[in-house]
Scaffold this motif. Structure first.
Motif, PDB file in Angstrom:
ATOM      1  N   ASP A   1       0.816  -1.221   0.000  1.00  0.00           N
ATOM      2  CA  ASP A   1       0.000   0.000   0.000  1.00  0.00           C
ATOM      3  C   ASP A   1       0.848   1.269   0.000  1.00  0.00           C
ATOM      4  N   ASP A   2       1.817   1.361   0.913  1.00  0.00           N
ATOM      5  CA  ASP A   2       2.615   2.582   1.037  1.00  0.00           C
ATOM      6  C   ASP A   2       3.385   2.880  -0.246  1.00  0.00           C
ATOM      7  N   GLU A   3       3.964   1.857  -0.809  1.00  0.00           N
ATOM      8  CA  GLU A   3       4.730   2.036  -2.049  1.00  0.00           C
ATOM      9  C   GLU A   3       3.812   2.429  -3.198  1.00  0.00           C
TER      10      GLU A   3
ATOM     11  N   ILE B   1       0.987   4.143  -3.057  1.00  0.00           N
ATOM     12  CA  ILE B   1       0.606   5.557  -2.906  1.00  0.00           C
ATOM     13  C   ILE B   1       1.754   6.468  -3.335  1.00  0.00           C
ATOM     14  N   GLU B   2       2.965   6.121  -2.917  1.00  0.00           N
ATOM     15  CA  GLU B   2       4.138   6.933  -3.278  1.00  0.00           C
ATOM     16  C   GLU B   2       4.365   6.932  -4.785  1.00  0.00           C
ATOM     17  N   ASP B   3       4.318   5.752  -5.412  1.00  0.00           N
ATOM     18  CA  ASP B   3       4.560   5.655  -6.847  1.00  0.00           C
ATOM     19  C   ASP B   3       3.483   6.378  -7.650  1.00  0.00           C
ATOM     20  N   SER B   4       2.252   6.271  -7.188  1.00  0.00           N
ATOM     21  CA  SER B   4       1.153   6.957  -7.860  1.00  0.00           C
ATOM     22  C   SER B   4       1.357   8.468  -7.814  1.00  0.00           C
ATOM     23  N   THR B   5       1.771   8.973  -6.662  1.00  0.00           N
ATOM     24  CA  THR B   5       2.004  10.411  -6.502  1.00  0.00           C
ATOM     25  C   THR B   5       3.147  10.892  -7.392  1.00  0.00           C
ATOM     26  N   ILE B   6       4.229  10.120  -7.440  1.00  0.00           N
ATOM     27  CA  ILE B   6       5.406  10.507  -8.231  1.00  0.00           C
ATOM     28  C   ILE B   6       5.077  10.556  -9.718  1.00  0.00           C
TER      29      ILE B   6
ATOM     30  N   TYR C   1      -2.147   3.733 -12.359  1.00  0.00           N
ATOM     31  CA  TYR C   1      -0.782   3.268 -12.128  1.00  0.00           C
ATOM     32  C   TYR C   1      -0.729   1.748 -12.086  1.00  0.00           C
TER      33      TYR C   1
END
Length: 269
Positions: free
Chosen positions: A52-54, A56-61, A69
Motif C-alpha cells: 500500500d505505502d509504495e 501511494i508513493e509511486d502513484s504520486t510521483i 498506475y
C-alpha cells in the motif's frame, strides 16, 4: 500474509486416484459468486505485486491515479499481448502458495511477483519455495523441511493428463534450480525489508553444514469441473516416473480462466 477468505473454497478431494489406483493429492476450487470474497482475493493478489505505502508513493510521483498506475505498471491486463498468460501463471502460483501456507502449514516467501522487470514477465527459477522448521524456536535441525514447487497451469482447458505430466517433468529440474532460487529469494526479501524471512531462507542455503529434508512437487491446475468416478483417466502414476521425494498436487475447478479475469479486474480498484 493474512489468510484470504477464498481459502475456504479449496476443498480436499479424498479418494482421487490415477488409472493404476495410486492416490493423487487433489483439491477442488469450489467457488461461488461472492463479491466480498472476490474483493478480498483481489486485494490479496495485488499485495503480492506492491504494498500500500509504495503504491501511494509511486502513484504520486508519476501523477497517475492509483487505478491507472496499477493498470499501466503493475497488474497484468487482459488486452496485453502476454497479459492472460501472466494472469493465469500468477494466480495459480499464488493459489498453490496459499494452499501450502494456509492449508498445509508451511511458510511460503512472497516475493516472486514483487517489483519484477515487466508486469507480464515471470521470474526464472523454482516457482514456489515452502519450508517448515521442526523446532518452534526455528533453530536448525535435520528434520526441517524444504519443498520446491513447480506450477503448471491450463486455466482455459479441461485437460488433466498433459498438465500433470508437464508439472511432473519440470519439477525434476528443480534439483538444479533450487540453490539459485534460494539465493535470489534471500537477497530479494532482504531488499524488501523482510530481514527475518531472509534469514530463514539463509538456513536452507546451508544444506552441507546443516542437513534438512527436501522434496519436490509438481503442482498442476486446470479447469475440470468434476473428476468422473474419482479416477484420472489416461495416466498412471508409473508413467510419471516420480522419485521417492517427488509428488504431484492437482487443483481443478470450473471455468478457472474466466474466474481469474474476474479477480484480476478487481485488482486495480
Amino acid at each position: 500474509m493474512e489468510r484470504p477468505l477464498y481459502i475456504n473454497w479449496i476443498v480436499d478431494e479424498e479418494g482421487i486416484t490415477f488409472e493404476d489406483g495410486k492416490p493423487l493429492k487433489c483439491y477442488k476450487l469450489s467457488y461461488e459468486n461472492d463479491e466480498k470474497v472476490f474483493d478480498d482475493w483481489a486485494l490479496h493478489i495485488r499485495k503480492h505485486y506492491i504494498e500500500d505505502d509504495e503504491l501511494i508513493e509511486d502513484s504520486t510521483i508519476t501523477g497517475l491515479s492509483i487505478e491507472d498506475y496499477l493498470r499501466e505498471y503493475i497488474i497484468p491486463q487482459k488486452q496485453d499481448k502476454f497479459g492472460p498468460t501472466a494472469r493465469s501463471n500468477d494466480i495459480s502460483e499464488i493459489l498453490f502458495s496459499d494452499l501450502f501456507e494456509f492449508v498445509l502449514n508451511y511458510e511460503v516467501p512472497r516475493c516472486k511477483q514483487y517489483n519484477r522487470s515487466g508486469k507480464n514477465e515471470s521470474e526464472h527459477g523454482t516457482d514456489i519455495i515452502a519450508y517448515k522448521f521442526h523446532n518452534e524456536e526455528k533453530t536448525p535441525t535435520k528434520e526441517d523441511e524444504l519443498v520446491a514447487i513447480e506450477v503448471k497451469a491450463k486455466l482455459s482447458l479441461k485437460e488433466i493428463c498433459g498438465v500433470i505430466q508437464n508439472a511432473a517433468a519440470d519439477s525434476t529440474k528443480d534439483e538444479y534450480r533450487v540453490a539459485h532460487t534460494l539465493n535470489y529469494y534471500r537477497k530479494k526479501l532482504r531488499n524488501m525489508g523482510k530481514v527475518e524471512e531472509s534469514r530463514y531462507i539463509e538456513r536452507f542455503q546451508q544444506k552441507a553444514e546443516l542437513p534438512y529434508k527436501i522434496s519436490y512437487v509438481g503442482a498442476a491446475i486446470s479447469s475440470r469441473p468434476e473428476i468422473e468416478n474419482k479416477i484420472i483417466a489416461g495416466i498412471k502414476e508409473s508413467d510419471l516416473q516420480l522419485k521417492v521425494n517427488q509428488s504431484i498436487y492437482y487443483v481443478h475447478g470450473a471455468d478457472l480462466m474466466n474466474l481469474a479475469h474476474q479477480i484480476y479486474e478487481r485488482c486495480t480498484k
